[in-house]
Motif scaffolding. Structure first.
Motif, PDB file in Angstrom:
ATOM      1  N   HIS A  38     -12.459  -2.639   5.821  1.00 20.65           N
ATOM      2  CA  HIS A  38     -11.649  -1.663   6.369  1.00 20.65           C
ATOM      3  C   HIS A  38     -12.306  -0.426   5.710  1.00 20.65           C
ATOM      4  N   LYS A  40     -10.799   2.481   5.860  1.00 18.32           N
ATOM      5  CA  LYS A  40      -9.918   3.541   5.671  1.00 18.32           C
ATOM      6  C   LYS A  40      -9.884   3.978   4.155  1.00 18.32           C
ATOM      7  N   ARG A 138       5.420  -4.304  11.665  1.00 11.06           N
ATOM      8  CA  ARG A 138       4.817  -3.017  12.004  1.00 11.06           C
ATOM      9  C   ARG A 138       4.485  -3.215  13.409  1.00 11.06           C
ATOM     10  N   HIS A 167      -2.657  -8.102   9.632  1.00  2.06           N
ATOM     11  CA  HIS A 167      -3.017  -7.508   8.480  1.00  2.06           C
ATOM     12  C   HIS A 167      -1.718  -8.057   7.698  1.00  2.06           C
ATOM     13  N   TYR A 172       1.690  -6.969  -0.550  1.00  2.00           N
ATOM     14  CA  TYR A 172       1.854  -5.956  -1.427  1.00  2.00           C
ATOM     15  C   TYR A 172       3.427  -5.886  -2.000  1.00  2.00           C
ATOM     16  N   SER A 212      -6.606  -7.837   3.967  1.00  2.00           N
ATOM     17  CA  SER A 212      -6.038  -7.136   3.178  1.00  2.00           C
ATOM     18  C   SER A 212      -6.504  -7.495   1.363  1.00  2.00           C
ATOM     19  N   THR A 213      -6.553  -6.586   0.789  1.00  2.40           N
ATOM     20  CA  THR A 213      -7.348  -7.051  -0.813  1.00  2.40           C
ATOM     21  C   THR A 213      -6.161  -7.894  -1.293  1.00  2.40           C
ATOM     22  N   ARG A 229     -11.019  -8.580   6.418  1.00  2.00           N
ATOM     23  CA  ARG A 229     -11.130  -7.406   6.509  1.00  2.00           C
ATOM     24  C   ARG A 229     -10.611  -6.477   5.319  1.00  2.00           C
ATOM     25  N   GLY A 231     -10.028  -3.591   2.587  1.00  2.00           N
ATOM     26  CA  GLY A 231     -10.262  -2.304   2.600  1.00  2.00           C
ATOM     27  C   GLY A 231     -10.345  -1.533   0.978  1.00  2.00           C
ATOM     28  N   ASN A 232      -9.231  -2.037   0.458  1.00  2.00           N
ATOM     29  CA  ASN A 232      -9.196  -1.126  -0.978  1.00  2.00           C
ATOM     30  C   ASN A 232      -9.926  -1.835  -2.056  1.00  2.00           C
TER      31      ASN A 232
HETATM   32  N1  PLP Z   1      -6.457  -4.188   8.285  1.00  2.00           N
HETATM   33  C1  PLP Z   1      -5.730  -3.595   8.437  1.00  2.00           C
HETATM   34  C2  PLP Z   1      -5.078  -3.557   9.882  1.00  2.00           C
HETATM   35  C3  PLP Z   1      -4.838  -2.751   7.753  1.00  2.00           C
HETATM   36  O1  PLP Z   1      -3.938  -1.949   8.076  1.00  2.00           O
HETATM   37  C4  PLP Z   1      -5.441  -2.547   6.262  1.00  2.00           C
HETATM   38  C5  PLP Z   1      -4.740  -1.775   5.486  1.00  2.00           C
HETATM   39  O2  PLP Z   1      -3.754  -1.258   5.519  1.00  2.00           O
HETATM   40  C6  PLP Z   1      -6.729  -3.491   6.056  1.00  2.00           C
HETATM   41  C7  PLP Z   1      -6.984  -4.490   7.237  1.00  2.00           C
HETATM   42  C8  PLP Z   1      -7.108  -3.422   4.753  1.00  2.00           C
HETATM   43  O3  PLP Z   1      -5.937  -3.719   3.442  1.00  2.00           O
HETATM   44  P1  PLP Z   1      -6.121  -3.432   2.037  1.00  2.00           P
HETATM   45  O4  PLP Z   1      -6.113  -1.934   1.926  1.00  2.00           O
HETATM   46  O5  PLP Z   1      -5.171  -4.116   1.283  1.00  2.00           O
HETATM   47  O6  PLP Z   1      -7.636  -4.013   1.839  1.00  2.00           O
END
Ligand code: PLP
Length: 365
Positions: A38, A40, A138, A167, A172, A212-213, A229, A231-232
């Motif tokens: 991810h 983001k 969500r 996700h 968390y 998610s991490t 996937r 991201g963090n």
């Molecule tokens: N996939 C989705 C749909 C997410 O919303 C997120 C994070 O919000 C992630 C993957 C990645 O998760 P993380 O930030 O814990 O790595």
């Protein structure tokens, strides 16, 4: 570094960044699972490119505009993991899908119908995954609704059902590593079971995607998951440290800030306020963080309060700080902090070696 930068500014430690990237690439490879990170967290085309060069099968975004921004830099495999709603957005989706390969999610009839309408006259069907709710309540549906949605999508020639995804954000909320692994495992098993059910209904489900991490550890051993996937993980942050996912030495992102005032003996004011560090106290119900960041090398200093342009530091009894002194703060939530900066300084061994733009900064739609 201090004579080269104006603060507050974003800093990436290249050595740590490379360790984080390599480790996740290796973990997914060793587990035989694809990696679709991810973006983001970093919002940077250069870093997306590095992830692809390390074997990522594509990149994940929340916003269509993030995918558009990165596509302008040649990244051409995007999964917009967010319900895309509204004619203007769907018009943009159609345009993007002509230029690169895009996938997105379905979690309602309305979303499916909108996507189908958007690509009706196109040569290729649009690839979609059904999003399941993995405990965050969500977006996403339960497995029974997933079957109904799969039937609906199967009847739409404009859409091609490629898989299912979650996700597992509820990880968390669990600071105990063993319990967190169990939550992630359970959600991944439910995802895999749903994929099996859909296959037995006659659907071709290739992609079984979790992300998610904090969940990676629990998800990877689950047979049937085909991709992750996170991201963090590229930067990590105090959230991950508080959860025990990594130590502070794995945090690759920080904010350089300068002491601008010493109004009282136990207090210093820095030029990183909420506009730089954000008021984020942790995602998805975590209550583990008390301040607004960790001052590197100064455990005696607390980032106690933030207003928009000021940070209040509380000093321990022996502590001292001089006006003009530069400090480094590891933030609570890296993803939100990156969005506040136009660019990041890349440093190695204390020297600035490059500057990267935050290409998808502020992408809101
Ligand atoms: N996939 C989705 C749909 C997410 O919303 C997120 C994070 O919000 C992630 C993957 C990645 O998760 P993380 O930030 O814990 O790595």
């Amino acid at each position: 570094v201090s004579d080269r930068v104006e603060t507050p500014c974003l800093r990436l430690d290249l050595d740590r960044l490379e360790v984080n990237l390599d480790e996740m690439a290796e973990r997914s490879r060793a587990a035989g699972v694809a990696l679709r990170p991810h973006v983001k967290t970093h919002k940077m085309a250069a870093l997306g490119q590095w992830q692809m060069e390390r074997g990522a099968v594509g990149l994940t975004t929340a916003k269509l505009s993030e995918a558009e921004a990165l596509a302008r830099h040649g990244l051409n495999e995007m999964f917009v993991c967010y319900p895309l709603v509204g004619d203007a957005r769907l018009h943009r989706l159609r345009r993007l899908a002509r230029a690169i390969h895009v996938m997105t999610i379905v979690d309602s009839e309305v979303v499916a119908a909108g996507l189908a309408r958007a690509v009706r006259a196109e040569a290729r069907p649009l690839d979609v995954l059904i999003k399941l709710d993995a405990g965050s309540h969500r977006v996403g549906v339960d497995p029974e609704r997933a079957r109904e949605l799969a039937e609906l999508v199967a009847r739409m020639p404009e859409l091609r059902l490629r898989g299912v995804c979650i996700h597992e954000g509820s990880t968390y909320g669990e600071p105990e590593p063993e319990l967190r692994r169990a939550i992630a495992r359970k959600e991944a098993e439910r995802l895999v079971a749903t994929a099996r059910g859909l296959r037995s209904d006659g659907h071709e489900i290739e992609i079984v995607s979790a992300g998610s991490t904090p969940g990676v550890e629990g998800v990877l051993p689950v047979d049937g998951v085909t991709e992750i996937r996170p991201g963090n993980y590229v930067f990590n942050d105090l959230n991950q440290v508080a959860l025990g996912v990594v130590g502070l030495e794995r945090c690759a992102l920080s904010v350089f800030t300068t002491v601008v005032s010493r109004p009282a003996s136990g207090r210093a004011i820095v030029d990183a306020g909420a506009k730089a560090l954000t008021l984020d106290r942790g995602a998805h119900g975590t209550r583990l963080l008390s301040g607004f960041g960790a001052v590197v090398g100064r455990p005696d200093v607390t980032v106690a309060r933030l207003s928009e342009e000021h940070g209040w530091l509380e000093l321990g009894s022996a502590g001292n700080l001089a006006v003009g002194e530069m400090l480094e703060i590891v933030p609570n939530h890296a993803c939100a902090v990156v969005n506040n900066f136009d660019r990041a300084l890349l440093t190695r061994d204390g020297s600035v070696v490059d500057v990267w733009p935050v290409d998808a900064r502020g992408c809101m739609t």
